[in-house]
Design a protein around this motif. Structure first.
Motif, mmCIF file in Angstrom:
data_model
loop_
_atom_site.group_PDB
_atom_site.id
_atom_site.type_symbol
_atom_site.label_atom_id
_atom_site.label_comp_id
_atom_site.label_asym_id
_atom_site.label_seq_id
_atom_site.Cartn_x
_atom_site.Cartn_y
_atom_site.Cartn_z
ATOM 1 N N ARG A 195 0.872 -1.112 0.039
ATOM 2 C CA ARG A 195 -0.124 -0.115 0.074
ATOM 3 C C ARG A 195 0.697 1.261 -0.007
ATOM 4 O O ARG A 195 2.073 1.241 0.484
ATOM 5 N N PRO A 196 0.404 2.342 -0.656
ATOM 6 C CA PRO A 196 1.170 3.436 -0.760
ATOM 7 C C PRO A 196 1.024 4.468 0.789
ATOM 8 O O PRO A 196 0.368 4.142 1.470
ATOM 9 N N THR A 204 4.942 6.044 -7.697
ATOM 10 C CA THR A 204 4.479 6.559 -8.943
ATOM 11 C C THR A 204 4.664 8.001 -8.762
ATOM 12 O O THR A 204 4.867 8.581 -7.734
ATOM 13 N N ILE A 205 4.362 8.808 -9.817
ATOM 14 C CA ILE A 205 4.142 10.226 -9.921
ATOM 15 C C ILE A 205 2.913 10.617 -10.113
ATOM 16 O O ILE A 205 2.103 10.127 -11.099
ATOM 17 N N ARG A 206 2.202 11.257 -9.257
ATOM 18 C CA ARG A 206 0.561 11.685 -9.365
ATOM 19 C C ARG A 206 0.499 13.325 -9.109
ATOM 20 O O ARG A 206 1.571 13.982 -8.742
ATOM 21 N N GLU A 207 -0.574 13.636 -9.472
ATOM 22 C CA GLU A 207 -1.006 15.221 -9.179
ATOM 23 C C GLU A 207 -1.021 15.280 -7.729
ATOM 24 O O GLU A 207 -1.152 14.615 -6.663
ATOM 25 N N ILE A 217 7.399 17.411 -4.208
ATOM 26 C CA ILE A 217 6.918 17.967 -5.632
ATOM 27 C C ILE A 217 8.298 17.513 -6.592
ATOM 28 O O ILE A 217 9.189 17.660 -6.371
ATOM 29 N N HIS A 218 7.590 16.998 -7.646
ATOM 30 C CA HIS A 218 8.527 16.368 -8.630
ATOM 31 C C HIS A 218 8.559 17.670 -9.879
ATOM 32 O O HIS A 218 7.587 17.891 -10.747
ATOM 33 N N ARG A 227 0.914 21.678 -13.869
ATOM 34 C CA ARG A 227 -0.033 21.573 -12.607
ATOM 35 C C ARG A 227 1.225 20.740 -11.586
ATOM 36 O O ARG A 227 2.293 20.252 -12.350
ATOM 37 N N LEU A 228 1.102 21.067 -10.415
ATOM 38 C CA LEU A 228 2.113 20.274 -9.440
ATOM 39 C C LEU A 228 1.812 18.783 -9.353
ATOM 40 O O LEU A 228 0.837 18.193 -9.350
ATOM 41 N N HIS A 229 2.980 17.974 -9.347
ATOM 42 C CA HIS A 229 3.156 16.625 -9.213
ATOM 43 C C HIS A 229 3.669 16.335 -8.442
ATOM 44 O O HIS A 229 4.802 16.944 -7.915
#
Length: 437
Positions: A195-196, A204-207, A217-218, A227-229
């Motif tokens: 689980r995350p 992963t990379i998500r919003e 922040i990536h 948009r911020l990811h």
């Protein structure tokens, strides 16, 4: 858990000083010679016995006036296999005119330095070295102290001091595993969960969502999309490891740390290596023994303090002291998500039965074979080697039965012994299963 307190210091009064036979003989010869010289008018006899009279008088005048107390102190009461410690013996009050000898009796698995076990007292102090060559709890050889005064006129002892105790912890074998421990269910640890959450392994990379940390922040993706990811990770959790140690037998010649290991040597050192590996990974560990009496009960724990308790428990093992042990108490109330590691040479049928029992209860079981290979390859005794080969044929049938049930049996080879098995177990645990609806 019951604690064992070894005796580190021994003290005893050596008693009253007594005249030696040499001193009494000097007095008698001096007196008889003087009387004979006077009665026979022999001046030469008086000259002959004069040294005896002087030595007797000097020894009597210089005799010790107080009782002496001897104290023996062991440097370390907890050692590792092959470690050296010191034994210090002191006498009080210390007298420069008094000469003494300390003798240390021979003891099993304890090498004396010097090898004779004899040391002279200098200014009331004597030091001997001890080297422990095998794990276990044992008594140090008896320490005896003897003192003599000037000209050997008076003596005390030899007097035996109370026995000292020492515990020798097994040296964990070299072990390391790169595979993760299956079924992580705890709060802290180094095993990746499914689980995350907050962890160290990339997911992963998500919003960006409210509550995400700014350091996550990536920026390359955020600049490209407008948009911020953020980067998300899998949470790190700890697993529960259950060690079941076979103490029914100790196969092979006992040669200590400098020689070939017995089956129990391999088992105990492997258990120490596994405990050190998993506890340093912040996993929880439970240790149970089968076939040994008076082994202290050890609960579930983690951390370096628990590792010390595990090694103390392993050092308390006495092989084959409880032959009627069925092991049912040892495997009672085992955590359903625990990784069960059974360490055994698989010679006693009870251990094979316990592995079947754990597997039948739905536990994840891995059997680690600790049978030493040199037992079946003894060129000095071909009949013994033949008997072992015949016994190993029936053992292979028992191992085949475990593998048919789905219980992997792997030989102990040190680092990397469990890598492939743990990967297979983790892959099988993550596979979909049929369930009732």
């Amino acid at each position: 858990m019951q604690t064992w307190h070894p005796r580190r210091t021994a003290e005893r009064r050596l008693g009253a000083w007594e005249s030696t036979a040499a001193h009494q003989r000097a007095i008698v010869l001096a007196a008889v010679g003087a009387i004979a010289a006077v009665l026979g008018r022999r001046a030469d006899l008086l000259v002959i016995v004069a040294p005896l009279a002087v030595a007797a008088a000097w020894g009597h005048l210089a005799r010790p006036r107080s009782d002496v107390t001897a104290t023996a102190r062991l440097g370390e009461t907890t050692l590792r296999e092959g470690a050296v410690t010191g034994l210090v013996v002191r006498t009080e009050p210390a007298d420069a005119d008094v000469h003494g000898v300390v003798t240390l009796a021979r003891s099993a698995w304890m090498e004396r330095k010097p090898s004779s076990g004899i040391a002279e007292l200098e200014d009331g102090v004597a030091v001997l070295g001890l080297r422990s060559t095998r794990w276990g709890r044992r008594r140090i050889g008896t320490v005896s102290v003897a003192l003599v005064s000037t000209w050997g006129a008076f003596r005390v002892g030899p007097v035996d001091l109370p026995d000292l105790d020492a515990a020798t912890l097994p040296v964990p074998a070299a072990f390391d595993a790169s595979a993760p421990t299956p079924h992580p269910r705890g709060i802290v640890g180094l095993n990746r969960s499914n689980r995350p959450g907050s962890g160290s392994e990339f997911s992963t990379i998500r919003e960006f969502h409210p509550g995400d940390r700014l350091r996550r922040i990536h920026w390359p993706v955020s600049m490209r999309t407008g948009r911020l990811h953020v980067t998300s990770t899998f949470t790190d959790e700890d697993a529960h490891v259950f060690l079941l140690v076979d103490c029914f037998s100790d196969l092979g010649p006992r040669e200590g740390i400098d020689g070939r290991p017995t089956s129990l040597d391999v088992t105990v050192r492997a258990a120490g290596a596994l405990s050190e590996h998993f506890l340093r990974s912040n996993d929880r560990l439970t240790l149970r023994t089968v076939g040994s009496a008076e082994v202290p009960t050890l609960g579930t724990g983690s951390g370096t303090n628990h590792l010390r308790r595990v090694l103390d428990t392993l050092a308390a093992i006495s092989p084959a002291t409880e032959r009627r042990d069925t092991g049912e108490r040892a495997v009672r109330a085992v955590d359903a998500n625990a990784l069960c590691l059974v360490l055994s040479p698989l010679v006693e049928p009870t251990m094979v039965t316990l592995a079947h029992t754990l597997a039948a209860r739905g536990r994840t079981v891995v059997v680690i074979d600790t049978f030493p290979e040199h037992l079946a390859r003894n060129p000095d005794n071909p009949y013994e080697a033949l008997a072992w080969r015949m016994r190993l044929l029936s053992r292979d049938a028992e191992v085949h039965g475990l593998r048919l049930r789905g219980v992997p049996v792997v030989p102990w080879r040190g680092p990397g012994s469990l890598d492939q098995v743990l990967r297979d177990v983790a892959r099988r645990a993550a596979a979909p299963r049929m369930a009732r609806r």
